[in-house]
Design a protein around this motif. Structure first.
Motif, mmCIF file in Angstrom:
data_model
loop_
_atom_site.group_PDB
_atom_site.id
_atom_site.type_symbol
_atom_site.label_atom_id
_atom_site.label_comp_id
_atom_site.label_asym_id
_atom_site.label_seq_id
_atom_site.Cartn_x
_atom_site.Cartn_y
_atom_site.Cartn_z
ATOM 1 N N UNK A 1 0.908 -1.126 0.106
ATOM 2 C CA UNK A 1 -0.021 0.059 0.013
ATOM 3 C C UNK A 1 1.125 1.379 -0.054
ATOM 4 N N UNK A 2 1.083 1.959 -1.325
ATOM 5 C CA UNK A 2 1.841 3.120 -1.008
ATOM 6 C C UNK A 2 1.007 4.453 -1.139
ATOM 7 N N UNK A 3 -0.420 4.383 -0.678
ATOM 8 C CA UNK A 3 -1.010 5.372 -0.459
ATOM 9 C C UNK A 3 -1.224 5.871 0.990
ATOM 10 N N UNK A 4 -0.506 5.031 1.804
ATOM 11 C CA UNK A 4 -0.451 5.664 3.334
ATOM 12 C C UNK A 4 1.087 6.181 3.375
ATOM 13 N N UNK A 5 1.282 6.592 4.652
ATOM 14 C CA UNK A 5 2.524 6.845 5.227
ATOM 15 C C UNK A 5 2.870 6.828 6.502
ATOM 16 N N UNK A 6 4.019 5.615 6.630
ATOM 17 C CA UNK A 6 4.975 5.215 5.590
ATOM 18 C C UNK A 6 4.219 4.121 4.531
ATOM 19 N N UNK A 7 4.898 3.619 3.624
ATOM 20 C CA UNK A 7 4.363 2.602 2.885
ATOM 21 C C UNK A 7 3.866 1.474 3.581
ATOM 22 N N UNK A 8 3.210 0.527 3.335
ATOM 23 C CA UNK A 8 2.884 -0.657 3.940
ATOM 24 C C UNK A 8 3.472 -1.864 2.738
ATOM 25 N N UNK A 9 4.560 -2.643 3.397
ATOM 26 C CA UNK A 9 4.896 -3.639 2.535
ATOM 27 C C UNK A 9 5.044 -4.944 3.393
ATOM 28 N N UNK A 10 3.941 -5.818 3.277
ATOM 29 C CA UNK A 10 3.741 -7.034 4.079
ATOM 30 C C UNK A 10 3.810 -8.282 3.146
ATOM 31 N N UNK A 11 4.862 -9.136 3.474
ATOM 32 C CA UNK A 11 5.169 -10.236 2.593
ATOM 33 C C UNK A 11 5.138 -11.568 3.309
ATOM 34 N N UNK A 12 5.090 -12.729 2.721
ATOM 35 C CA UNK A 12 5.484 -14.141 3.288
ATOM 36 C C UNK A 12 6.218 -14.630 2.302
ATOM 37 N N UNK A 13 7.615 -14.907 2.558
ATOM 38 C CA UNK A 13 8.664 -15.497 1.465
ATOM 39 C C UNK A 13 8.794 -17.097 1.765
ATOM 40 N N UNK A 14 9.681 -17.478 0.760
ATOM 41 C CA UNK A 14 9.985 -18.816 0.898
ATOM 42 C C UNK A 14 8.778 -19.769 1.044
ATOM 43 N N UNK A 15 7.750 -19.425 0.362
ATOM 44 C CA UNK A 15 6.394 -20.341 0.476
ATOM 45 C C UNK A 15 6.773 -21.684 -0.373
ATOM 46 N N UNK A 16 6.233 -22.894 0.203
ATOM 47 C CA UNK A 16 6.319 -24.070 -0.386
ATOM 48 C C UNK A 16 4.891 -24.451 -0.193
ATOM 49 N N UNK A 17 4.182 -24.928 -1.310
ATOM 50 C CA UNK A 17 3.008 -25.570 -1.413
ATOM 51 C C UNK A 17 2.837 -26.534 -2.304
ATOM 52 N N UNK A 18 2.039 -27.675 -1.595
ATOM 53 C CA UNK A 18 1.838 -28.887 -2.475
ATOM 54 C C UNK A 18 0.374 -28.863 -2.388
ATOM 55 N N UNK A 19 -0.508 -29.068 -3.588
ATOM 56 C CA UNK A 19 -1.769 -29.527 -3.692
ATOM 57 C C UNK A 19 -2.092 -30.873 -4.470
#
Length: 221
Positions: free
Chosen positions: A155-173
């Protein structure tokens, strides 16, 4: 006698050369088709850098698939996948079912918040997404694997910018097309793991019926 022998050889040679030419042209034809399908998604532009065919195993791979929103941030495309492998799941063929499996290497999904006045009015429907997936994989997907994925909310409309993330995702379906356990109300299994922005561990296990229009599921997260 020699002349009659030469003619069949010329025909066979001509057929071989024709097949070689078709094989050499196929990647370009498939690449054009894939790019056309991605660009037909309303509100988005998409392309792949390259396409490789693996006819011996009924598969093809897409290199550097990128899907961007028309009014989105070009630095953060909606979807970027380093390598996508789409193939026939041969073990299911021996059970009498023609289904596919998809393996995504280093996929990144960016959900970018957009103000109402800057958002695109041409948003794809569920049918549009379904049709695009069918264009890329015309048979039902039974197995899906995600290796080293990333999911981000920005979200770059807020101050400060919002940058949330999940890394190293492993998924098996597994068993998404219900090739096995047909009588089970929740025949498919999904497992997912990852690392949050704060270093926390994400782990989830789900049983699901993915064939229903609104899927039933039981999730432990």
């Amino acid at each position: 006698m020699l002349k009659t022998l030469k003619k069949p050889y010329k025909i066979i040679l001509g057929i071989i050369l024709l097949l070689l030419i078709i094989r050499l042209m196929l990647p370009s034809i498939v690449k054009h088709y894939v790019n056309k399908s991605l660009n037909e998604l309303p509100g988005y532009n998409g392309h792949v850098a390259d396409v490789d065919l693996h006819l011996y195993r009924g598969a093809y791979t897409l290199d550097e698939l990128v899907l961007t929103e028309e009014k989105g941030n070009p630095q953060y495309p909606f979807l970027r996948i380093h390598r996508t492998d789409l193939s026939i799941e041969w073990k299911s063929v021996f059970k009498g079912r023609l289904v596919g499996e998809v393996v995504l290497a280093n996929p990144q999904l960016n959900i970018v918040f957009m103000a109402a006045n800057s958002a695109s009015g041409n948003e794809p429907t569920r049918e549009h997404w379904t049709e695009t997936v069918k264009d890329l994989m015309p048979i039902t997907i039974n197995r899906l694997s995600v290796n080293n994925g990333k999911l981000a909310y920005l979200d770059f409309t807020s101050s400060p910018d919002v940058k949330l993330h999940i890394d190293n995702m492993q998924l098996t379906a597994l068993n998404l097309a219900n090739v096995e356990n047909a009588a089970n109300k929740l025949p498919s299994t999904v497992t997912v793991s990852g690392k949050s922005i704060g270093g926390g561990n994400l782990k989830g296990n789900m049983k699901v019926n993915a064939l229903k229009e609104i899927p039933d599921f039981n999730l432990d997260m």
